[in-house]
Design a protein around this motif. Sequence first.
Motif, PDB file in Angstrom:
ATOM      1  N   LEU A   1       0.811  -1.267  -0.103  1.00 15.65           N
ATOM      2  CA  LEU A   1      -0.152   0.108   0.055  1.00 15.65           C
ATOM      3  C   LEU A   1       1.067   1.293   0.009  1.00 15.65           C
ATOM      4  O   LEU A   1       0.467   2.385  -0.721  1.00 15.65           O
ATOM      5  CB  LEU A   1      -0.919  -0.113   1.308  1.00 15.65           C
ATOM      6  CG  LEU A   1      -2.028  -0.918   1.029  1.00 15.65           C
ATOM      7  CD1 LEU A   1      -2.938  -1.027   2.305  1.00 15.65           C
ATOM      8  CD2 LEU A   1      -3.138  -0.377   0.122  1.00 15.65           C
TER       9      LEU A   1
ATOM     10  N   GLY B   1      -9.419  -3.749   1.052  1.00 14.19           N
ATOM     11  CA  GLY B   1      -9.053  -2.618   0.197  1.00 14.19           C
ATOM     12  C   GLY B   1      -7.850  -2.623  -0.624  1.00 14.19           C
ATOM     13  O   GLY B   1      -7.442  -1.923  -1.403  1.00 14.19           O
TER      14      GLY B   1
ATOM     15  N   PRO C   1      -8.139  -4.466  -5.021  1.00  7.99           N
ATOM     16  CA  PRO C   1      -8.416  -3.508  -6.224  1.00  7.99           C
ATOM     17  C   PRO C   1      -7.079  -3.059  -6.639  1.00  7.99           C
ATOM     18  O   PRO C   1      -6.700  -3.174  -7.965  1.00  7.99           O
ATOM     19  CB  PRO C   1      -9.177  -2.383  -5.584  1.00  7.99           C
ATOM     20  CG  PRO C   1     -10.028  -2.677  -4.548  1.00  7.99           C
ATOM     21  CD  PRO C   1      -9.120  -3.736  -4.041  1.00  7.99           C
ATOM     22  N   MET C   2      -5.853  -2.718  -5.840  1.00  3.31           N
ATOM     23  CA  MET C   2      -4.513  -2.385  -6.250  1.00  3.31           C
ATOM     24  C   MET C   2      -3.875  -3.645  -6.861  1.00  3.31           C
ATOM     25  O   MET C   2      -3.359  -3.423  -7.669  1.00  3.31           O
ATOM     26  CB  MET C   2      -3.784  -1.733  -4.900  1.00  3.31           C
ATOM     27  CG  MET C   2      -2.722  -1.352  -5.310  1.00  3.31           C
ATOM     28  SD  MET C   2      -1.562  -0.690  -4.023  1.00  3.31           S
ATOM     29  CE  MET C   2      -1.153  -2.442  -3.426  1.00  3.31           C
TER      30      MET C   2
ATOM     31  N   PHE D   1     -11.517  -0.332   4.882  1.00  2.00           N
ATOM     32  CA  PHE D   1     -11.336  -0.476   3.476  1.00  2.00           C
ATOM     33  C   PHE D   1     -11.220   1.008   2.723  1.00  2.00           C
ATOM     34  O   PHE D   1     -10.165   1.079   1.818  1.00  2.00           O
ATOM     35  CB  PHE D   1     -12.831  -1.042   3.093  1.00  2.00           C
ATOM     36  CG  PHE D   1     -12.771  -0.989   1.599  1.00  2.00           C
ATOM     37  CD1 PHE D   1     -12.524  -2.534   0.745  1.00  2.00           C
ATOM     38  CD2 PHE D   1     -13.317  -0.048   0.675  1.00  2.00           C
ATOM     39  CE1 PHE D   1     -12.531  -2.623  -0.305  1.00  2.00           C
ATOM     40  CE2 PHE D   1     -13.281  -0.267  -0.626  1.00  2.00           C
ATOM     41  CZ  PHE D   1     -13.169  -1.580  -1.280  1.00  2.00           C
ATOM     42  N   THR D   2     -11.546   2.167   3.146  1.00  2.00           N
ATOM     43  CA  THR D   2     -11.660   3.236   2.680  1.00  2.00           C
ATOM     44  C   THR D   2     -10.038   3.494   2.762  1.00  2.00           C
ATOM     45  O   THR D   2      -9.670   4.223   1.845  1.00  2.00           O
ATOM     46  CB  THR D   2     -12.386   4.330   3.399  1.00  2.00           C
ATOM     47  OG1 THR D   2     -13.876   3.862   3.375  1.00  2.00           O
ATOM     48  CG2 THR D   2     -12.287   5.689   2.799  1.00  2.00           C
TER      49      THR D   2
ATOM     50  N   SER E   1      -7.325   1.692   3.075  1.00  2.16           N
ATOM     51  CA  SER E   1      -6.619   0.992   2.197  1.00  2.16           C
ATOM     52  C   SER E   1      -6.865   1.044   0.659  1.00  2.16           C
ATOM     53  O   SER E   1      -5.608   1.366  -0.082  1.00  2.16           O
ATOM     54  CB  SER E   1      -6.977  -0.551   2.523  1.00  2.16           C
ATOM     55  OG  SER E   1      -6.112  -1.545   1.811  1.00  2.16           O
ATOM     56  N   TRP E   2      -8.196   1.520   0.294  1.00  2.00           N
ATOM     57  CA  TRP E   2      -8.272   1.778  -0.853  1.00  2.00           C
ATOM     58  C   TRP E   2      -7.881   3.074  -1.388  1.00  2.00           C
ATOM     59  O   TRP E   2      -6.943   3.004  -2.642  1.00  2.00           O
ATOM     60  CB  TRP E   2      -9.928   1.761  -1.260  1.00  2.00           C
ATOM     61  CG  TRP E   2     -10.251   2.116  -2.850  1.00  2.00           C
ATOM     62  CD1 TRP E   2     -10.348   1.371  -3.733  1.00  2.00           C
ATOM     63  CD2 TRP E   2     -10.463   3.311  -2.952  1.00  2.00           C
ATOM     64  NE1 TRP E   2     -10.796   2.113  -4.728  1.00  2.00           N
ATOM     65  CE2 TRP E   2     -10.851   3.485  -4.454  1.00  2.00           C
ATOM     66  CE3 TRP E   2     -10.815   4.591  -2.384  1.00  2.00           C
ATOM     67  CZ2 TRP E   2     -11.200   4.363  -5.073  1.00  2.00           C
ATOM     68  CZ3 TRP E   2     -11.172   5.758  -3.049  1.00  2.00           C
ATOM     69  CH2 TRP E   2     -11.702   5.660  -4.453  1.00  2.00           C
TER      70      TRP E   2
ATOM     71  N   GLY F   1      -4.080   2.840  -1.934  1.00  3.22           N
ATOM     72  CA  GLY F   1      -3.803   1.963  -3.143  1.00  3.22           C
ATOM     73  C   GLY F   1      -3.884   2.709  -4.352  1.00  3.22           C
ATOM     74  O   GLY F   1      -3.244   2.613  -5.307  1.00  3.22           O
ATOM     75  N   THR F   2      -4.888   3.689  -4.488  1.00  3.58           N
ATOM     76  CA  THR F   2      -5.086   4.649  -5.483  1.00  3.58           C
ATOM     77  C   THR F   2      -4.091   5.561  -5.706  1.00  3.58           C
ATOM     78  O   THR F   2      -3.805   5.962  -6.654  1.00  3.58           O
ATOM     79  CB  THR F   2      -6.452   5.463  -5.699  1.00  3.58           C
ATOM     80  OG1 THR F   2      -6.305   6.188  -4.435  1.00  3.58           O
ATOM     81  CG2 THR F   2      -7.527   4.367  -5.575  1.00  3.58           C
TER      82      THR F   2
END
Length: 268
Positions: free
Chosen positions: A18, A83, A86-87, A254-255, A257-258, A261-262
């Motif tokens: 991450l 999360g 997706p990455m 999740f938020t 981590s996501w 990742g973005t």
Amino acid sequence: MGICELIPGVSSGTMALLLGIYDEFIGAISRIVTKDYKKAILFLLPLVVGMGIAVLTLTSLIEYLLDRHMVPTHWFFIGLVLGVVPMMLRISNYRVKFRSSHYILVFLAVALLFSIGLIRGDETPPENLVVTMPLLIKMFFSGILASMTMLLPGISGSLVLLILGSYSIVIYSINQLKAFNLEILPVLIAVGSGIVLGLLLASRVIQYMLSHYTYLTYALILGLVMGSVFAIYPGLPETALSWIMTVMAAIAGFTISWFMGTRNKETI
């Protein structure tokens, strides 16, 4: 990364992904015994110091959260782990690169973590802990196995310690050291020595796999990340208030981590 290693089931390798430093992290560990050791040390030193501070200062907090608020705490980390998915899908370019063998490997990795999550070792009650040579040998090899797995996103070193029956011993020893009980120091030296050896061995293997079997390794990591949810899963809340706390914790995890990742545009 240090906080992650205190939670059974959450991998510091996942956090390194991450943060976008996974490749540098693995490479630096493998170069620590080469002529480029100075650069490796300069990269690793801040990480080691930061992880050490987290372990020494937050052990009691993690113990408290796991004891008093276990379900919301675990669901926060489940959100954190999910999360990452997706990455990992973006990094692995699965729609183009994955074949049937890759999906089989993902399934096998998930199944492995599901099976591991059902296993628990018989742990020595910390209050009755006696430092003996068999115990030190056990802790040394526990450190090797834990550190070899902590480099893989999805498998937590603390989960391996839990399976081997060594987790509570390590946590107890850290807290005793903070209380200046030096009699417990040999246990931490044994674990630490095993961790160092395990890191040196595992980093070279992982680098080789990423270089020669890139997308198979991505598939393995993806499966390990997804499967680690089974290792963390604590059950469901029992009260309305606990449900609210748990849902909020999972969404928050999740938020975070996501979002991280973005922000990470690099590949492994």
